[in-house]
Scaffold this active site. Structure first.
Site, mmCIF file in Angstrom:
data_model
loop_
_atom_site.group_PDB
_atom_site.id
_atom_site.type_symbol
_atom_site.label_atom_id
_atom_site.label_comp_id
_atom_site.label_asym_id
_atom_site.label_seq_id
_atom_site.Cartn_x
_atom_site.Cartn_y
_atom_site.Cartn_z
ATOM 1 N N GLU A 168 -34.950 93.100 -20.538
ATOM 2 C CA GLU A 168 -33.503 93.007 -20.754
ATOM 3 C C GLU A 168 -33.160 93.582 -22.117
ATOM 4 O OE1 GLU A 168 -31.523 89.542 -22.510
ATOM 5 O OE2 GLU A 168 -33.198 88.327 -21.766
ATOM 6 N N LYS A 173 -31.783 80.152 -16.841
ATOM 7 C CA LYS A 173 -32.508 80.313 -18.103
ATOM 8 C C LYS A 173 -32.412 79.009 -18.900
ATOM 9 C CE LYS A 173 -31.509 82.641 -22.509
ATOM 10 N NZ LYS A 173 -30.733 83.751 -23.110
#
Length: 215
Positions: free
Chosen positions: A41, A130
């Protein structure tokens, strides 16, 4: 979305890239790929983040899955998706971000800390949550969460290293996100990309050793 989730389930690791320069992206991604990293990411608070995502998605299509991080809301989600992000990660639970991602068949990974936030994210449709910040919470917190929430699909993020990543997987995380300990800015600034490849190799060996252990 299934490709992202299946690859993450097998790979168990997302590299978190923050604060690099545009010119540093090609050698960095090559170093990560050489070390076995399959998902990365680029945080949107990185200068030229959208351009990096666009360029690296084109270059590494089929070799790596590239997403965006620090996607705080729907408008940021749209920008990231238009740049080619295949998954979106945030430190918070934002309905607009999740709905935008799902509408475009992009995998949302919202960030949460408390049981209430985690369940809210799941109820909004997030297929994985997350857990952040893990550096403050630790593996024991995750293990306790999985008592009442045993079907959690958790990406553990915050203070992850090659040494402690197995502990989070053993505690019930399905995967981990690792930033500065892998994508070390001082190594990048010195052009020492081989150090990043070596760290990635050791990290991948450590997390996959968990699969071979019996608990």
């Amino acid at each position: 979305m299934s490709d992202v989730l299946n690859t993450l389930k097998e790979s168990k690791v997302i590299a978190i890239i923050r604060g690099i320069e545009l010119s540093q992206a090609p050698p960095l991604f090559e170093a990560l790929a050489a070390g076995g990293i399959q998902l990365a990411e680029v945080t949107l608070n990185t200068p030229n983040a959208l351009q990096i995502i666009d360029h690296m998605r084109e270059k590494y299509n089929g070799r790596m899955i590239i997403g965006a991080g620090t996607v705080l809301n729907a408008s940021k989600a749209v920008e990231a998706i238009q740049a080619g992000a295949e998954f979106l990660i945030s430190p918070n639970v934002d309905l607009g971000m999740i709905e935008t991602a799902l509408a475009h068949q992009v995998t949302p990974m919202p960030g949460a800390m408390t049981p209430t936030e985690i369940v809210q994210a799941m109820n909004y449709g997030a297929p994985i949550v997350k857990l952040f910040p893990c550096s403050s919470l630790g593996p024991s917190y995750l293990k306790e969460l999985r008592g009442p929430l045993n079907e959690l699909n958790i990406l553990a993020v915050g203070g992850i290293t090659k040494e402690n990543a197995p502990s989070y997987l053993q505690a019930g995380a399905s995967s981990v996100g690792i930033g500065g300990n892998l994508v070390a800015l001082h190594e990048i600034q010195q052009g020492n990309y081989s150090a990043i490849t070596n760290y990635a190799i050791q990290l991948m060996a450590a997390v996959h050793a968990v699969d071979r252990q019996t608990f």
